[in-house]
Design a protein around this motif. Structure first.
Motif, PDB file in Angstrom:
ATOM      1  N   ILE A  64       7.431   5.590   4.089  1.00 50.96           N
ATOM      2  CA  ILE A  64       8.719   4.951   3.782  1.00 50.96           C
ATOM      3  C   ILE A  64       8.529   3.447   3.587  1.00 50.96           C
ATOM      4  CG2 ILE A  64      11.028   4.426   4.706  1.00 50.96           C
ATOM      5  CD1 ILE A  64      10.583   7.371   3.831  1.00 50.96           C
ATOM      6  N   LEU A  65       7.728   2.851   4.468  1.00 49.18           N
ATOM      7  CA  LEU A  65       7.491   1.404   4.350  1.00 49.18           C
ATOM      8  C   LEU A  65       6.815   1.085   3.016  1.00 49.18           C
ATOM      9  CD1 LEU A  65       6.345   0.475   7.987  1.00 49.18           C
ATOM     10  CD2 LEU A  65       8.581   0.119   6.929  1.00 49.18           C
ATOM     11  N   LYS A  66       5.882   1.958   2.611  1.00 48.97           N
ATOM     12  CA  LYS A  66       5.240   1.722   1.316  1.00 48.97           C
ATOM     13  C   LYS A  66       6.256   1.901   0.190  1.00 48.97           C
ATOM     14  CE  LYS A  66       0.675   3.044   0.904  1.00 48.97           C
ATOM     15  NZ  LYS A  66      -0.479   3.961   1.076  1.00 48.97           N
ATOM     16  N   ALA A  67       7.168   2.861   0.356  1.00 45.68           N
ATOM     17  CA  ALA A  67       8.189   3.093  -0.675  1.00 45.68           C
ATOM     18  C   ALA A  67       9.082   1.867  -0.855  1.00 45.68           C
ATOM     19  CB  ALA A  67       9.038   4.311  -0.300  1.00 45.68           C
ATOM     20  N   ILE A  68       9.434   1.222   0.241  1.00 48.16           N
ATOM     21  CA  ILE A  68      10.333   0.061   0.103  1.00 48.16           C
ATOM     22  C   ILE A  68       9.562  -1.212  -0.268  1.00 48.16           C
ATOM     23  CG2 ILE A  68      12.100   1.021   1.644  1.00 48.16           C
ATOM     24  CD1 ILE A  68      11.150  -0.933   3.809  1.00 48.16           C
ATOM     25  N   GLY A  69       8.250  -1.081  -0.419  1.00 46.69           N
ATOM     26  CA  GLY A  69       7.487  -2.209  -0.966  1.00 46.69           C
ATOM     27  C   GLY A  69       6.539  -2.906  -0.019  1.00 46.69           C
ATOM     28  N   VAL A  70       6.356  -2.358   1.190  1.00 46.58           N
ATOM     29  CA  VAL A  70       5.414  -3.004   2.130  1.00 46.58           C
ATOM     30  C   VAL A  70       3.987  -2.795   1.608  1.00 46.58           C
ATOM     31  CG1 VAL A  70       4.519  -2.985   4.505  1.00 46.58           C
ATOM     32  CG2 VAL A  70       6.960  -2.645   4.087  1.00 46.58           C
ATOM     33  N   LYS A  71       3.200  -3.870   1.647  1.00 47.59           N
ATOM     34  CA  LYS A  71       1.822  -3.774   1.157  1.00 47.59           C
ATOM     35  C   LYS A  71       0.978  -2.988   2.160  1.00 47.59           C
ATOM     36  CE  LYS A  71       1.961  -8.358  -0.885  1.00 47.59           C
ATOM     37  NZ  LYS A  71       1.643  -9.749  -0.662  1.00 47.59           N
ATOM     38  N   PRO A 115       4.134   7.589  -0.642  1.00 49.37           N
ATOM     39  CA  PRO A 115       5.527   7.346  -0.278  1.00 49.37           C
ATOM     40  C   PRO A 115       6.426   8.545  -0.549  1.00 49.37           C
ATOM     41  CG  PRO A 115       4.677   5.501  -1.550  1.00 49.37           C
ATOM     42  CD  PRO A 115       3.623   6.552  -1.546  1.00 49.37           C
ATOM     43  N   MET A 157       8.432 -11.896  10.333  1.00 46.90           N
ATOM     44  CA  MET A 157       8.593 -11.253  11.636  1.00 46.90           C
ATOM     45  C   MET A 157       7.311 -10.506  12.003  1.00 46.90           C
ATOM     46  SD  MET A 157      10.917  -8.117  12.904  1.00 46.90           S
ATOM     47  CE  MET A 157      11.863  -8.145  11.458  1.00 46.90           C
ATOM     48  N   MET A 188      -1.078  -5.143  10.635  1.00 45.19           N
ATOM     49  CA  MET A 188      -0.283  -4.766  11.810  1.00 45.19           C
ATOM     50  C   MET A 188      -1.189  -4.075  12.840  1.00 45.19           C
ATOM     51  SD  MET A 188       2.891  -2.149  11.638  1.00 45.19           S
ATOM     52  CE  MET A 188       3.317  -1.129  13.015  1.00 45.19           C
ATOM     53  N   LEU A 228       6.613   7.196   8.539  1.00 46.62           N
ATOM     54  CA  LEU A 228       7.117   5.821   8.542  1.00 46.62           C
ATOM     55  C   LEU A 228       6.326   4.953   7.572  1.00 46.62           C
ATOM     56  CD1 LEU A 228       8.874   3.569   9.778  1.00 46.62           C
ATOM     57  CD2 LEU A 228       7.103   3.273  11.511  1.00 46.62           C
ATOM     58  N   ILE A 238       5.920  -7.592  13.149  1.00 46.37           N
ATOM     59  CA  ILE A 238       6.288  -6.190  13.400  1.00 46.37           C
ATOM     60  C   ILE A 238       5.323  -5.547  14.401  1.00 46.37           C
ATOM     61  CG2 ILE A 238       5.064  -5.374  11.343  1.00 46.37           C
ATOM     62  CD1 ILE A 238       7.265  -3.322  10.946  1.00 46.37           C
ATOM     63  N   ALA A 254       6.278  11.235   2.070  1.00 47.45           N
ATOM     64  CA  ALA A 254       6.988  10.848   3.293  1.00 47.45           C
ATOM     65  C   ALA A 254       8.492  11.025   3.122  1.00 47.45           C
ATOM     66  CB  ALA A 254       6.665   9.398   3.634  1.00 47.45           C
TER      67      ALA A 254
END
Lengths: 224, 344
Positions: B254-261, B335, B1, B268, B251, B3, B338
């Protein structure tokens, strides 16, 4: 089955010449399909333990074995990869991406975890999870139009859409009222059982302990 | 997707404002660049239209072509030895038309050359701008220092010097008017043709252009504005994305915490920067070309496709640098910090 083992975990924070040991040798084993709750007074080290176990900060000493792999000896990139693919996170606040709809939040998480599936299957998975968290009707809503409870449900859906092995929940009901807290805990319990997750959560709320399988009491950096 | 695209779609106004600013700044840059180039043509198209080569003038002239006098012996030797070499002179002056109105021109005379118009005694070849002012082929023109008169032989396109239309006249007539037996300048075409000639100073085309009074000052001012606008647009990108990033630090954490590189977060930003810049540049290129068509004829506006392309690439590079520098803070986002900061 034990898939997550914490062995003699220690964490020391250094501030100038001052050293403070927050975790003083914690050992713990988590089982599939079960919820383990960390409880204890503020400053007991439960949130620190959860965030280290989740790979969000390094340990000073000890081991964290996930599927027999020691997370503490992995590179930052390897830990990130595990966080993306094998772990799910629910925080005190939902922390949703403000410019994505509910459906897009879940689709985005599937991208992050690099789950390969056809669009049709992807939509089925999203629909299934949204149905499980009771948000099928809010599929195209943006976070700004959701209530606090709905946001937290989306956060839970996002945490499990990619079928993680371990779910970390850091005070997931702290920002909700009693009724919504029970709904959220019931949902976490339901998903842990049906998706066979290994769930580790931190909570202050003793009422929520009725939903968990194991309670680990912590005090002053130790399990008591 | 995608983003990046989702964010643009959700925050249309925010990105519209950035796009509008980039559009206006780049349009202004294109127009000023077109004017700089137009003025440059207006100032020295006689010289700019010559091929790459070397100009020579007297060392004693101290880089002032007006004071230069090339020794006839040297001139003859070089013109004979060097293929296509030409000696020429330029003097600013006035012509009187049939109604005795004075016209400012740059008188030019030269030895035989394909780069310069050749005219007989009593003839004159003029820049096309004088035709637009009402002169015609066959008109008789006079000069106070010339006993006879000039008959307009023809008009040539885009031959200007020091913002004045060029008037090609015969060498003998030039000598009569200016009492100058020697030519002022020598020109030898070809990149490698430079020669060390005793008593003469060599100049490349660009160096020679800079000896023309007002040319370098005029161009320097305009180019400074162009580069200033380019830097401003880079800073705008940097500041805009910095402000957006500051708002989204939580944000990103959080995105890094859930695994976004981290690299995906940079991609982006770069995607958004590219989308906004390309869209804005396309609109401003279109508008500047439109301006090219509707600008008054007297306005010295000349924007080439090459300049447009070069400036567009510079805009993209500057935007990329601005965004990347502003995004370095993303790399430093923790992360955990945040998560502890609360709702984003």
């Amino acid at each position: 089955m034990d898939i997550f083992t914490i062995d003699e975990l220690r964490k020391t924070f250094t501030n100038g010449e001052m050293k403070e040991e927050i975790l003083k040798g914690i050992s713990l084993t988590l089982k599939e399909g079960e919820i383990t709750a960390l409880v204890g007074p503020s400053g007991s080290g439960k949130s620190t333990l959860l965030t280290i176990a989740a790979g969000l900060q390094p340990a000073s000493d000890g081991k964290i074995l996930f599927n027999d792999n020691n997370i503490t000896s992995m590179t930052a990139e390897q830990v990130r990869d595990i966080r993306a693919k094998k772990f799910g996170f629910v925080f005190q606040f939902a922390h949703l991406v403000p410019f994505l709809t509910v459906r897009e939040q879940l689709s985005f998480m599937l991208d992050v975890s690099e789950v390969k599936m056809k669009n049709e299957k992807r939509e089925q998975e999203i629909d299934y999870i949204l149905e499980r968290v009771g948000l099928s009707e809010r599929k195209h809503a943006y976070p700004s139009s959701l209530s606090g409870g709905e946001k937290q449900r989306v956060a839970i859906a996002r945490a499990v859409i990619h079928k993680p092995r371990v779910l970390f929940a850091d005070e997931p009901t702290a920002s909700l009222d009693s009724k919504k807290s029970k709904e959220i805990m019931s949902l976490i319990q339901d998903l842990t059982k049906t998706l066979n997750l290994t769930t580790l959560m931190v909570t202050h709320d003793e009422e929520m302990l009725s939903y968990v399988d194991h309670v680990v009491k912590m005090s002053d950096g130790l399990v008591v | 997707m995608n983003i990046a695209w989702k964010e643009i779609k959700k925050n249309k106004m925010r990105f519209f404002i950035l796009g509008s600013i980039i559009f206006l700044v780049s349009l202004l840059t294109f127009i000023i660049s077109g004017l700089a180039n137009g003025l440059s043509q207006d100032n020295a198209s006689l010289i700019k239209d010559l091929p790459s080569g070397h100009f020579y003038m007297n060392e004693d002239a101290e880089e002032n072509y007006n004071l230069s006098r090339i020794d006839d012996r040297i001139r003859e030797q070089l013109v004979q030895e060097q293929k296509d070499a030409v000696a020429f002179s330029i003097q600013m002056g006035f012509l009187n038309d049939e109604s005795d109105k004075e016209r400012s021109v740059a008188f030019v005379t030269s030895t035989d050359s394909k780069w310069f118009e050749q005219v007989g005694p009593g003839e004159i070849i003029l820049d096309r701008s004088l035709e637009k002012e009402g002169m015609k082929v066959g008109d008789t023109l006079t000069h106070k220092q010339y006993k006879s008169s000039f008959v307009v032989k023809k008009f040539v396109d885009q031959k200007k010097f020091s913002h004045a239309p060029v008037a090609y006249i015969n060498k003998e007539v030039y000598n009569e008017i200016y009492r100058a037996e020697e030519m002022q300048l020598l020109f030898t075409p070809g990149e490698d043709s430079t020669q060390n000639i005793k008593g003469l100073q060599s100049f490349s085309n660009k160096e020679f252009l800079n000896t023309i009074p007002s040319y370098s000052a005029e161009q320097m001012s305009l180019n400074m504005i162009v580069w200033f606008l380019i830097v401003i647009s880079g800073m705008l990108f940097g500041i805009f994305f910095y402000m957006m990033n500051v708002q989204k630090i939580g944000l990103y954490g959080i995105l890094k915490a859930i695994g976004v590189k981290t690299s995906d977060l940079f991609k982006m930003m770069w995607t958004q920067m590219l989308f906004i810049t390309i869209l804005s540049l396309t609109l401003s290129v279109g508008s500047s070309q439109l301006f090219n068509k509707v600008a008054p004829e007297d306005m010295p506006y000349h924007l080439t496709n090459e300049t447009t392309l070069q400036l567009s690439i510079v805009f993209l590079v500057i935007g990329f640098i601005g965004v990347t520098l502003s995004g370095l803070q993303i790399k430093r986002v923790e992360p955990l910090q945040a998560i502890q900061q609360g709702e984003v």
